[in-house]
Design a protein around this motif. Sequence first.
Motif, PDB file in Angstrom:
ATOM      1  N   ASN A   1      35.409  33.039  29.504  1.00 56.29           N
ATOM      2  CA  ASN A   1      34.257  33.845  29.905  1.00 56.29           C
ATOM      3  C   ASN A   1      34.649  34.851  30.983  1.00 56.29           C
ATOM      4  O   ASN A   1      33.811  35.262  31.784  1.00 56.29           O
ATOM      5  CB  ASN A   1      33.113  32.953  30.395  1.00 56.29           C
ATOM      6  CG  ASN A   1      32.281  32.414  29.253  1.00 56.29           C
ATOM      7  OD1 ASN A   1      31.750  33.170  28.440  1.00 56.29           O
ATOM      8  ND2 ASN A   1      32.187  31.106  29.179  1.00 56.29           N
TER       9      ASN A   1
ATOM     10  N   PHE B   1      39.465  36.555  36.599  1.00 56.54           N
ATOM     11  CA  PHE B   1      39.305  37.131  37.928  1.00 56.54           C
ATOM     12  C   PHE B   1      40.656  37.205  38.637  1.00 56.54           C
ATOM     13  O   PHE B   1      41.522  36.352  38.444  1.00 56.54           O
ATOM     14  CB  PHE B   1      38.393  36.242  38.796  1.00 56.54           C
ATOM     15  CG  PHE B   1      36.989  36.099  38.304  1.00 56.54           C
ATOM     16  CD1 PHE B   1      36.695  35.218  37.281  1.00 56.54           C
ATOM     17  CD2 PHE B   1      35.967  36.832  38.876  1.00 56.54           C
ATOM     18  CE1 PHE B   1      35.387  35.065  36.827  1.00 56.54           C
ATOM     19  CE2 PHE B   1      34.660  36.691  38.438  1.00 56.54           C
ATOM     20  CZ  PHE B   1      34.368  35.809  37.413  1.00 56.54           C
TER      21      PHE B   1
ATOM     22  N   TYR C   1      41.826  37.427  42.710  1.00 54.15           N
ATOM     23  CA  TYR C   1      41.427  37.385  44.112  1.00 54.15           C
ATOM     24  C   TYR C   1      42.673  37.597  44.969  1.00 54.15           C
ATOM     25  O   TYR C   1      43.768  37.177  44.616  1.00 54.15           O
ATOM     26  CB  TYR C   1      40.808  36.030  44.479  1.00 54.15           C
ATOM     27  CG  TYR C   1      39.383  35.840  44.020  1.00 54.15           C
ATOM     28  CD1 TYR C   1      39.098  35.442  42.718  1.00 54.15           C
ATOM     29  CD2 TYR C   1      38.317  36.055  44.891  1.00 54.15           C
ATOM     30  CE1 TYR C   1      37.788  35.262  42.295  1.00 54.15           C
ATOM     31  CE2 TYR C   1      37.004  35.883  44.483  1.00 54.15           C
ATOM     32  CZ  TYR C   1      36.744  35.485  43.175  1.00 54.15           C
ATOM     33  OH  TYR C   1      35.446  35.313  42.768  1.00 54.15           O
TER      34      TYR C   1
ATOM     35  N   PHE D   1      37.482  39.005  46.366  1.00 52.52           N
ATOM     36  CA  PHE D   1      37.442  39.428  44.977  1.00 52.52           C
ATOM     37  C   PHE D   1      38.110  40.780  44.793  1.00 52.52           C
ATOM     38  O   PHE D   1      37.873  41.711  45.564  1.00 52.52           O
ATOM     39  CB  PHE D   1      35.975  39.501  44.527  1.00 52.52           C
ATOM     40  CG  PHE D   1      35.764  40.162  43.201  1.00 52.52           C
ATOM     41  CD1 PHE D   1      35.215  41.433  43.126  1.00 52.52           C
ATOM     42  CD2 PHE D   1      36.103  39.514  42.022  1.00 52.52           C
ATOM     43  CE1 PHE D   1      35.002  42.045  41.905  1.00 52.52           C
ATOM     44  CE2 PHE D   1      35.899  40.112  40.799  1.00 52.52           C
ATOM     45  CZ  PHE D   1      35.347  41.382  40.741  1.00 52.52           C
TER      46      PHE D   1
ATOM     47  N   TYR E   1      37.552  41.787  37.784  1.00 47.10           N
ATOM     48  CA  TYR E   1      37.047  40.906  36.724  1.00 47.10           C
ATOM     49  C   TYR E   1      37.264  41.602  35.395  1.00 47.10           C
ATOM     50  O   TYR E   1      36.871  42.762  35.232  1.00 47.10           O
ATOM     51  CB  TYR E   1      35.566  40.618  36.944  1.00 47.10           C
ATOM     52  CG  TYR E   1      34.881  39.901  35.800  1.00 47.10           C
ATOM     53  CD1 TYR E   1      33.969  40.566  34.983  1.00 47.10           C
ATOM     54  CD2 TYR E   1      35.138  38.559  35.547  1.00 47.10           C
ATOM     55  CE1 TYR E   1      33.326  39.904  33.938  1.00 47.10           C
ATOM     56  CE2 TYR E   1      34.506  37.898  34.508  1.00 47.10           C
ATOM     57  CZ  TYR E   1      33.593  38.575  33.715  1.00 47.10           C
ATOM     58  OH  TYR E   1      32.967  37.915  32.688  1.00 47.10           O
TER      59      TYR E   1
ATOM     60  N   LEU F   1      45.572  35.401  43.478  1.00 46.44           N
ATOM     61  CA  LEU F   1      45.134  34.265  42.682  1.00 46.44           C
ATOM     62  C   LEU F   1      44.478  34.746  41.391  1.00 46.44           C
ATOM     63  O   LEU F   1      43.559  35.573  41.424  1.00 46.44           O
ATOM     64  CB  LEU F   1      44.125  33.425  43.464  1.00 46.44           C
ATOM     65  CG  LEU F   1      44.653  32.780  44.751  1.00 46.44           C
ATOM     66  CD1 LEU F   1      43.514  32.444  45.684  1.00 46.44           C
ATOM     67  CD2 LEU F   1      45.429  31.526  44.421  1.00 46.44           C
TER      68      LEU F   1
ATOM     69  N   MET G   1      37.403  31.829  33.885  1.00 49.68           N
ATOM     70  CA  MET G   1      36.153  31.092  33.717  1.00 49.68           C
ATOM     71  C   MET G   1      36.130  30.534  32.301  1.00 49.68           C
ATOM     72  O   MET G   1      36.221  31.278  31.326  1.00 49.68           O
ATOM     73  CB  MET G   1      34.961  32.007  33.957  1.00 49.68           C
ATOM     74  CG  MET G   1      33.641  31.281  33.910  1.00 49.68           C
ATOM     75  SD  MET G   1      32.329  32.200  34.688  1.00 49.68           S
ATOM     76  CE  MET G   1      32.764  32.074  36.392  1.00 49.68           C
TER      77      MET G   1
ATOM     78  N   LEU H   1      35.473  27.791  37.005  1.00 52.69           N
ATOM     79  CA  LEU H   1      36.659  28.580  37.332  1.00 52.69           C
ATOM     80  C   LEU H   1      37.890  27.693  37.361  1.00 52.69           C
ATOM     81  O   LEU H   1      37.923  26.686  38.075  1.00 52.69           O
ATOM     82  CB  LEU H   1      36.500  29.249  38.693  1.00 52.69           C
ATOM     83  CG  LEU H   1      36.011  30.683  38.753  1.00 52.69           C
ATOM     84  CD1 LEU H   1      36.038  31.170  40.189  1.00 52.69           C
ATOM     85  CD2 LEU H   1      36.789  31.607  37.854  1.00 52.69           C
TER      86      LEU H   1
ATOM     87  N   TRP I   1      41.735  27.815  38.426  1.00 54.58           N
ATOM     88  CA  TRP I   1      42.561  28.640  39.297  1.00 54.58           C
ATOM     89  C   TRP I   1      44.049  28.466  38.996  1.00 54.58           C
ATOM     90  O   TRP I   1      44.524  27.350  38.768  1.00 54.58           O
ATOM     91  CB  TRP I   1      42.327  28.264  40.761  1.00 54.58           C
ATOM     92  CG  TRP I   1      40.959  28.565  41.274  1.00 54.58           C
ATOM     93  CD1 TRP I   1      39.853  27.780  41.156  1.00 54.58           C
ATOM     94  CD2 TRP I   1      40.548  29.730  41.984  1.00 54.58           C
ATOM     95  NE1 TRP I   1      38.783  28.398  41.759  1.00 54.58           N
ATOM     96  CE2 TRP I   1      39.177  29.588  42.284  1.00 54.58           C
ATOM     97  CE3 TRP I   1      41.208  30.884  42.426  1.00 54.58           C
ATOM     98  CZ2 TRP I   1      38.448  30.554  42.983  1.00 54.58           C
ATOM     99  CZ3 TRP I   1      40.487  31.846  43.127  1.00 54.58           C
ATOM    100  CH2 TRP I   1      39.128  31.678  43.392  1.00 54.58           C
TER     101      TRP I   1
END
Lengths: 115, 109
Positions: free
Chosen positions: B30, B33, B35, B45, B48, B87, B91, B97, B99
């Motif tokens: 989904n 991301f 970071y 952030f 995305y 990072l 999702m 999330l 990682w």
Amino acid sequence: DTEVTQTPKHLVMGMTNKKSLKCEQHMGHRAMYWYKQKAKKPPELMFVYSYEKLSINESVPSRFSPECPNSSLLNLHLHALQPEDSALYLCASSQDPGVGANVLTFGAGSRLTVL
Amino acid sequence: GQNIDQPTEMTATEGAIVQINCTYQTSGFNGLFWYQQHAGEAPTFLSYNVLDGLEEKGRFSSFLSRSKGYSYLLLKELQMKDSASYLCAVMDSNYQLIWGAGTKLIIKP
């Protein structure tokens, strides 16, 4: 206000102490999170509150107890911690936990040392 | 199981370009991301991606290929302040999330 505020920034406690970490956001976000992060590791999810209800507990020991008094506040109550619980505790919030573009805004963290 | 791989550490020179790769295998997708996290600070952030292709935001760009389970973060005109950990997080189908372990980027003058 686009910030997540965490207090205290640093906390040193003994294994028999009871203390609390506090987190506050005024962005109208409906989800709030507690993460634990050890040095050089990614954040580990502990708890998620969605619309003020606990929606996720990632099998966290009962010595950590979360509380969400209202949609803007999140607490983490600490009791009888172990030295290995020493870490950076990050609070985060997001607008909507049920969508893909769920960007987390993190607080600066509370660095906890357990003696 | 769910897995996200990214290099542990990279070194680059001030003013240059660096590409940080991320590969993933997750239960559903989904979005991905990126970071940035400076030492001792909170993650912030950066980007995305949910559709294939390149998203550009100033000096930073992020690319996604869903069929290959692959993303990269491209940093141009590197500055000393870009020294940080980056990072990658995916999702999954449950909107959780996942990682990666992070890539520590060291910028040298």
